[in-house]
Design an enzyme around this catalytic site. Structure first.
Site, PDB file in Angstrom:
ATOM      1  N   ASP A 191       0.592   4.286   0.455  1.00 37.89           N
ATOM      2  CA  ASP A 191       0.073   5.044   1.370  1.00 37.89           C
ATOM      3  C   ASP A 191       0.605   4.861   2.887  1.00 37.89           C
ATOM      4  O   ASP A 191       0.542   5.530   3.773  1.00 37.89           O
ATOM      5  CB  ASP A 191      -1.408   5.363   1.566  1.00 37.89           C
ATOM      6  CG  ASP A 191      -1.996   6.093   0.313  1.00 37.89           C
ATOM      7  OD1 ASP A 191      -1.171   6.839  -0.223  1.00 37.89           O
ATOM      8  OD2 ASP A 191      -3.160   5.768  -0.168  1.00 37.89           O
ATOM      9  N   CYS A 192       1.349   3.613   2.812  1.00 39.28           N
ATOM     10  CA  CYS A 192       1.546   3.086   4.193  1.00 39.28           C
ATOM     11  C   CYS A 192       3.086   3.487   4.503  1.00 39.28           C
ATOM     12  O   CYS A 192       3.845   2.700   3.446  1.00 39.28           O
ATOM     13  CB  CYS A 192       1.131   1.596   4.214  1.00 39.28           C
ATOM     14  SG  CYS A 192       1.873   0.699   5.657  1.00 39.28           S
ATOM     15  N   GLY A 193       3.427   4.105   5.594  1.00 39.33           N
ATOM     16  CA  GLY A 193       5.065   4.106   5.792  1.00 39.33           C
ATOM     17  C   GLY A 193       5.693   2.822   5.868  1.00 39.33           C
ATOM     18  O   GLY A 193       6.850   2.657   5.301  1.00 39.33           O
ATOM     19  N   ASN A 232       0.960  -1.194   0.137  1.00 37.88           N
ATOM     20  CA  ASN A 232       0.154   0.048   0.026  1.00 37.88           C
ATOM     21  C   ASN A 232       0.867   1.284   0.003  1.00 37.88           C
ATOM     22  O   ASN A 232       1.705   1.508   1.145  1.00 37.88           O
ATOM     23  CB  ASN A 232      -0.893  -0.076   1.121  1.00 37.88           C
ATOM     24  CG  ASN A 232      -1.751   1.284   1.354  1.00 37.88           C
ATOM     25  OD1 ASN A 232      -1.667   2.221   0.658  1.00 37.88           O
ATOM     26  ND2 ASN A 232      -2.646   1.287   2.298  1.00 37.88           N
ATOM     27  N   ARG A 249       6.092   1.217   2.573  1.00 36.58           N
ATOM     28  CA  ARG A 249       7.271   1.949   1.675  1.00 36.58           C
ATOM     29  C   ARG A 249       8.609   1.842   2.134  1.00 36.58           C
ATOM     30  O   ARG A 249       9.403   1.495   1.265  1.00 36.58           O
ATOM     31  CB  ARG A 249       7.034   3.360   1.842  1.00 36.58           C
ATOM     32  CG  ARG A 249       5.541   3.749   1.035  1.00 36.58           C
ATOM     33  CD  ARG A 249       5.806   5.333   0.809  1.00 36.58           C
ATOM     34  NE  ARG A 249       5.839   6.155   2.041  1.00 36.58           N
ATOM     35  CZ  ARG A 249       4.654   6.424   2.884  1.00 36.58           C
ATOM     36  NH1 ARG A 249       3.489   6.496   2.527  1.00 36.58           N
ATOM     37  NH2 ARG A 249       4.893   7.428   3.897  1.00 36.58           N
TER      38      ARG A 249
END
Length: 142
Positions: free
Chosen positions: A10-12, A8, A15
């Protein structure tokens, strides 16, 4: 060698996990599971491969978990999987598959345990947390 990450962007944590994989010298297959959710069969395979139960793989934060009352023990594993398929945001992430194993990579540096080349050199998460310092020593959380 194939490495897959259910990601995802949008997920740190997701990433950071992707960055660690890439720093290990691998370019993984990146599956944005919110856009391309796994089939029921694949999701069940992933859950089994992680050694977790469907309930353990449920994500609570930022999801419909509370609204669906998923904390209620009345839901069976099959029903939990049905909820995950209907609402992919409920699938915790990132899930990483390598030839050495499958895991929910939380925290992101846990992925080092299943990377073929875990000697990635210095690595700092995007929030500034040092995972491996310049000397190659892993930083232990206190």
């Amino acid at each position: 060698m194939t490495i897959t990450i259910y990601h995802n962007p949008d997920c740190g944590t997701s990433r950071n996990t992707l960055a660690i994989i890439r720093q290990s010298g691998e370019e993984p297959d990146v599956i944005e599971y919110l856009k391309n959710p796994p089939s029921r069969e694949r999701l069940v395979e992933l859950i089994k491969a992680t050694g977790m139960t469907p309930r353990e793989l449920l994500r609570e934060k930022g999801t419909t978990y509370a609204e669906l009352n998923l904390g209620d023990p009345k839901w069976t594993d099959d029903e939990i999987v049905d909820f995950m398929l209907a609402h992919p945001i409920l699938i915790n992430r990132p899930i990483v598959v390598t030839p050495l194993g499958t895991m929910l990579a939380r925290p992101s540096e846990a992925v080092l345990d299943i990377l073929p080349n875990p000697d990635i050199g210095p690595f700092t998460k995007e929030d500034g947390e040092v995972v491996i310092d310049a000397s190659g020593a892993a930083r232990l959380k206190v």
